[in-house]
Design a protein around this motif. Structure first.
Motif, PDB file in Angstrom:
ATOM      1  N   LEU A 108      16.556  -4.658 -37.114  1.00 59.56           N
ATOM      2  CA  LEU A 108      15.234  -4.897 -36.520  1.00 59.56           C
ATOM      3  C   LEU A 108      14.339  -5.752 -37.416  1.00 59.56           C
ATOM      4  O   LEU A 108      13.328  -6.266 -36.965  1.00 59.56           O
ATOM      5  N   ALA A 135      15.717  -4.866 -28.617  1.00 56.53           N
ATOM      6  CA  ALA A 135      15.727  -3.974 -29.793  1.00 56.53           C
ATOM      7  C   ALA A 135      16.814  -2.903 -29.628  1.00 56.53           C
ATOM      8  O   ALA A 135      17.516  -2.563 -30.587  1.00 56.53           O
ATOM      9  N   MET A 136      16.947  -2.380 -28.407  1.00 52.30           N
ATOM     10  CA  MET A 136      18.022  -1.398 -28.164  1.00 52.30           C
ATOM     11  C   MET A 136      19.389  -2.040 -28.418  1.00 52.30           C
ATOM     12  O   MET A 136      20.268  -1.432 -29.035  1.00 52.30           O
ATOM     13  N   GLU A 138       7.505 -10.607 -31.878  1.00 60.20           N
ATOM     14  CA  GLU A 138       7.583 -10.241 -30.456  1.00 60.20           C
ATOM     15  C   GLU A 138       6.878  -8.918 -30.203  1.00 60.20           C
ATOM     16  O   GLU A 138       6.844  -8.037 -31.070  1.00 60.20           O
ATOM     17  N   ALA A 175      20.056  -4.529 -30.353  1.00 62.97           N
ATOM     18  CA  ALA A 175      20.225  -4.768 -31.800  1.00 62.97           C
ATOM     19  C   ALA A 175      20.660  -3.481 -32.502  1.00 62.97           C
ATOM     20  O   ALA A 175      21.499  -3.509 -33.408  1.00 62.97           O
ATOM     21  N   ILE A 176      20.084  -2.365 -32.080  1.00 59.02           N
ATOM     22  CA  ILE A 176      20.466  -1.072 -32.676  1.00 59.02           C
ATOM     23  C   ILE A 176      21.923  -0.754 -32.331  1.00 59.02           C
ATOM     24  O   ILE A 176      22.705  -0.320 -33.187  1.00 59.02           O
ATOM     25  N   LYS A 177      22.280  -0.976 -31.081  1.00 58.45           N
ATOM     26  CA  LYS A 177      23.681  -0.730 -30.659  1.00 58.45           C
ATOM     27  C   LYS A 177      24.644  -1.592 -31.488  1.00 58.45           C
ATOM     28  O   LYS A 177      25.657  -1.096 -31.985  1.00 58.45           O
ATOM     29  N   MET A 185      13.666 -10.863 -32.184  1.00 59.03           N
ATOM     30  CA  MET A 185      15.032 -10.426 -32.487  1.00 59.03           C
ATOM     31  C   MET A 185      15.894 -11.618 -32.874  1.00 59.03           C
ATOM     32  O   MET A 185      15.752 -12.680 -32.308  1.00 59.03           O
ATOM     33  N   GLN A 186      16.780 -11.405 -33.808  1.00 57.34           N
ATOM     34  CA  GLN A 186      17.677 -12.491 -34.179  1.00 57.34           C
ATOM     35  C   GLN A 186      18.730 -12.686 -33.072  1.00 57.34           C
ATOM     36  O   GLN A 186      19.071 -11.759 -32.337  1.00 57.34           O
ATOM     37  N   VAL A 209      23.169  -0.101 -22.420  1.00 56.24           N
ATOM     38  CA  VAL A 209      22.962  -1.546 -22.624  1.00 56.24           C
ATOM     39  C   VAL A 209      24.290  -2.231 -22.921  1.00 56.24           C
ATOM     40  O   VAL A 209      25.193  -1.632 -23.497  1.00 56.24           O
ATOM     41  N   GLU A 252      11.799  -1.732 -16.689  1.00 53.69           N
ATOM     42  CA  GLU A 252      10.962  -0.662 -17.239  1.00 53.69           C
ATOM     43  C   GLU A 252      10.403  -1.019 -18.613  1.00 53.69           C
ATOM     44  O   GLU A 252       9.219  -0.839 -18.874  1.00 53.69           O
ATOM     45  N   HIS A 253      11.268  -1.470 -19.506  1.00 57.39           N
ATOM     46  CA  HIS A 253      10.865  -1.584 -20.913  1.00 57.39           C
ATOM     47  C   HIS A 253      10.474  -2.995 -21.344  1.00 57.39           C
ATOM     48  O   HIS A 253       9.902  -3.165 -22.413  1.00 57.39           O
ATOM     49  N   TYR A 292      17.447   4.277 -25.334  1.00 58.04           N
ATOM     50  CA  TYR A 292      17.199   4.778 -26.686  1.00 58.04           C
ATOM     51  C   TYR A 292      15.709   5.071 -26.876  1.00 58.04           C
ATOM     52  O   TYR A 292      14.859   4.331 -26.404  1.00 58.04           O
ATOM     53  N   ALA A 348      11.805  -7.446 -24.820  1.00 58.81           N
ATOM     54  CA  ALA A 348      11.820  -7.248 -26.279  1.00 58.81           C
ATOM     55  C   ALA A 348      12.334  -5.859 -26.633  1.00 58.81           C
ATOM     56  O   ALA A 348      13.110  -5.696 -27.581  1.00 58.81           O
ATOM     57  N   ALA A 349      11.910  -4.850 -25.873  1.00 61.06           N
ATOM     58  CA  ALA A 349      12.358  -3.484 -26.187  1.00 61.06           C
ATOM     59  C   ALA A 349      13.853  -3.336 -25.906  1.00 61.06           C
ATOM     60  O   ALA A 349      14.587  -2.719 -26.679  1.00 61.06           O
ATOM     61  N   LEU A 372      16.698  -1.183 -16.596  1.00 63.33           N
ATOM     62  CA  LEU A 372      16.150  -0.919 -17.931  1.00 63.33           C
ATOM     63  C   LEU A 372      15.133  -1.987 -18.351  1.00 63.33           C
ATOM     64  O   LEU A 372      14.081  -1.686 -18.912  1.00 63.33           O
ATOM     65  N   LEU A 405      13.014   4.548 -28.539  1.00 63.90           N
ATOM     66  CA  LEU A 405      12.373   3.669 -29.525  1.00 63.90           C
ATOM     67  C   LEU A 405      11.023   4.230 -29.969  1.00 63.90           C
ATOM     68  O   LEU A 405      10.600   4.006 -31.106  1.00 63.90           O
TER      69      LEU A 405
END
Lengths: 471, 471
Positions: free
Chosen positions: A457, B449-450, A186, B452-454, B1-2, B469, B441-442, A201, B445-446, B438, A203
């Motif tokens: 990720l 990713a946020m 992606e 997934a990090i959370k 992303m999974q 998020v 803006e991003h 965040y 995919a971004a 959000l 990134l």
């Protein structure tokens, strides 16, 4: 951190790899190769580490092509190793589990330069010198200068910096936004062209310095700066490394906006004299530069001269002529080659650490004593305004005993930097060579947080596996 | 992303919450409260958003105490809401799922000031003004200045900036290292005292701006700067917002090291005249400041005067006396209260966006037209050197129609900023109020990713849930 099974990378099964290579060959034609020469050239060449070539090299031209490649590799579990200019030191471009090297060599478009906003959008294969050549007539420049003509993508990946960082910051400061192909293939966009943002965040700065382990950077929005109206640069000799460090601290504390302040130890000055045909006194020396108006660079140079005199250094011999400056900085940038020439048959194996500036003199002096004790030849150059310095051990890399001695020396250097409140690496990155020190620096909880992010990720661990952390 | 199951937060079961509160009460005694007044005071007070008080407030004094609290909350699945000075705008300190507010009010130690290294280590409850008072005699200062006397921890959490950011950067630049209590209660240390590092993922800047959703900051290592030898500040009137923006662009492009450059629109100048007893011409106005030596601030001020004249502005009326400057910046910092006084019974509801500086005039002019069309009263002040500006709609928050109109106005403002290449928020953060924007803006995919990090760092979603998020 929650407990998650360790996901170590492994070479993909042969048939899966064959499927990837066949598809890439069909899709990319002569922009794909499995030749031994190309594979060798795309593995680490500037370290003592054994080369670990990838199985193939592919040369995409667009973000979408990179996305296609990564999707294919993800489908088959094949490692993806991004490659910029190959000028990194710590084994970042080795392929310990094989896989596909994604070279950005053909991604060299300068997509946009926005003069009013002092920014540019570039593909990752653009080198810093190519960018500055392109910018010459705009009144702007890109200040980050790691010496080598590195690619912008590689500089993002390693969070590079160099001689101008004391004034202009590092790649973390220079990057406003990124396009990144994630491990799934992606395409994510991070940051943007606004000068600052609090929208979620960060990134952008997570990817910067992640060395290709979280995604491949395919487009970079960079912050530029106005070319200074005047530049003054010069050389200042000191009675000791400590005096040079004290002058640096005093200059920075007093608010002098130093643009560059570089330390060369006596051994490095001798090497530069021989290599670059200079005739400097072979004592600890600072190369210093100021940017500003004609009047302000004169004022700054005079004040620096006074500061140097206060600690027994000087005189500060400075000039504003471009030719004089170029000769000086060319000699600084050739330091690695100059060091290498000191010992024919040996290879300079650059390593770096960074400490709080108040501990820099201690760290350099202890390191000089270590070098003397261990019988190594290892000149020192440093971005002293940041507390960052490089050792250049000269090693016959075909001699296992020398390599082992050098490894032990680097281990002691890192340990010393950490003991003095510093970091394992100021600007070269972790790669393969410094993974072992990460937990000593950050502690178990922080390294486990890094692992958790890597797993989140890149759940298959296909992105540049075997670098920074083992998830 | 999974694909991962959505982990929305929920209020913890009543018996789990009771267990947490009983344990905290027993452990913290009078540093724990469930009083309605304290709970109310620790929910958002500076927005139009409904207050959502936590179930209790606890006042730890050390990192270890914060760790104990979070471990307990993690055990029972109770939300943890960090609280600094309560000066944020976007609902960051609301507790939509109840839980425990962790106030840093009693974590006010200045742990160390390292003058030679220009850094300090502080607990998160130290406010920026308290830090600068402490630093006064050291020759150093902490430049980040969001107006309010915010806590350093809160400023890290929102990636705050303010009037000095054009020269000294934002909190992302000011933070060298952090101690963070993670969602598990584990204590992680990120970054350190070295000026720069390439040692692994940049957790420092991942936590900065994460608004308490990935952990609680319990110690901050800050970069400081030398107090400038001389400061010149002044006021410059312009015929239009556009002319003021053009002068700003020209100043920055020419390399003038502006320390502060703040735009007030005509409505805001009128508000400041009334509130701060000034007698400025009620036209678009820049407040400008330079830092340097006596000679250089004089040179810079004169050059800025010429630049302003080139676009029909000026004269640039500047002074170097501290009293004159203080009056000016006090008026600037009182802008929100000055705006509020324009409409008795209404509350200023500050919001911010940030665009590339070349689009700032467009964005402000379109916004002024929108304000006129919609019949709102909403003065504008801006950190124009960064392309960042604030609108201060004056809203009777007990009138649902006014609140709805204000919400729609903010939506249009954000949409406009994004269309012009900007960001949803330059410095206030996302909180609850800007979550909806959000993805616009991003991109998906971004934001994924946020998420997934959370999920990776806070699998139970207990850290300030319902902000930034939804994992």
């Amino acid at each position: 951190m929650q407990a998650v099974a360790t996901a170590r990378a492994a070479k993909p099964p042969a048939d899966a790899l064959d499927a990837v290579l066949a598809s890439l060959s069909a899709r990319f034609g002569d922009r794909f190769t499995t030749s031994a020469a190309a594979r060798e050239q795309h593995s680490s060449t500037l370290t003592w580490l054994d080369r670990q070539p990838p199985d193939a090299v592919v040369f995409p031209e667009t973000t979408e092509e990179v996305s296609e490649i990564v999707r294919l590799c993800a489908l088959h579990g094949a490692p993806v190793i991004p490659f910029g200019a190959g000028s990194s030191f710590e084994g970042h471009v080795n392929a310990p589990f094989g896989g596909v090297c994604v070279s950005t060599e053909q991604m060299t478009d300068i997509v946009a330069v926005n003069v009013e906003d002092l920014d540019a959008i570039v593909q990752p294969g653009v080198t810093r010198k190519a960018l500055n050549a392109h910018l010459r007539d705009t009144g702007l420049f890109f200040p980050i200068d790691p010496g080598a003509d590195a690619s912008i993508g590689g500089m993002v990946a390693t969070r590079a910096s160099g001689t101008n960082a004391v004034r202009y910051g590092t790649m973390k400061d220079a990057v406003l936004g990124l396009t990144v192909v994630l491990a799934s293939g992606e395409i994510a966009r991070t940051g943007g062209r606004a000068r600052k943002s609090s929208a979620g965040y960060d990134l952008t700065r997570l990817i910067a310095g992640s060395e290709g382990t979280l995604g491949i950077v395919t487009e970079v929005t960079l912050r530029l700066h106005g070319q200074p109206e005047a530049v003054a640069a010069g050389i200042c000799a000191f009675p000791s490394v400590r005096a040079a460090c004290e002058a640096t601290i005093a200059a920075i504390q007093s608010g002098l906006p130093v643009a560059r302040i570089e330390l060369l130890d006596a051994a490095q000055v001798a090497a530069c004299n021989a290599y670059s045909k200079l005739s400097l006194r072979e004592v600890p020396t600072l190369f210093v530069e100021f940017h500003g108006s004609d009047a302000s660079v004169r004022e700054q140079s005079e004040r620096f001269g006074e500061i140097a005199a206060d600690v027994g250094g000087g005189p500060f011999d400075w000039a504003t002529r471009a030719e004089d400056r170029s000769r000086l900085w060319q000699a600084r940038h050739d330091a690695m080659w100059a060091a290498g020439a000191l010992r024919p048959g040996a290879k300079p194996v650059p390593t770096d650490v960074c400490v709080p500036i108040s501990r820099l003199a201690d760290c350099v002096e202890e390191t000089l004593a270590d070098i003397a004790d261990s019988g190594l030849q290892a000149p020192i150059v440093g971005h002293v305004g940041d507390g960052n310095f490089h050792c250049l051990p000269l090693v016959r890399t075909d001699d296992p005993a020398e390599v082992a001695a050098c490894r032990r020396f680097v281990g002691r250097l890192v340990e010393r930097a950490l003991r003095l409140g510093g970091t394992t690496t100021g600007e070269h990155g972790v790669g393969q060579a410094k993974m072992a020190y990460l937990e000593a620096e950050h502690g178990a909880a922080a390294v486990e947080a890094m692992r958790a992010i890597k797993r989140a990720l890149d759940p298959q661990n296909i992105m540049n596996p075997g670098k920074i952390v083992i998830p």
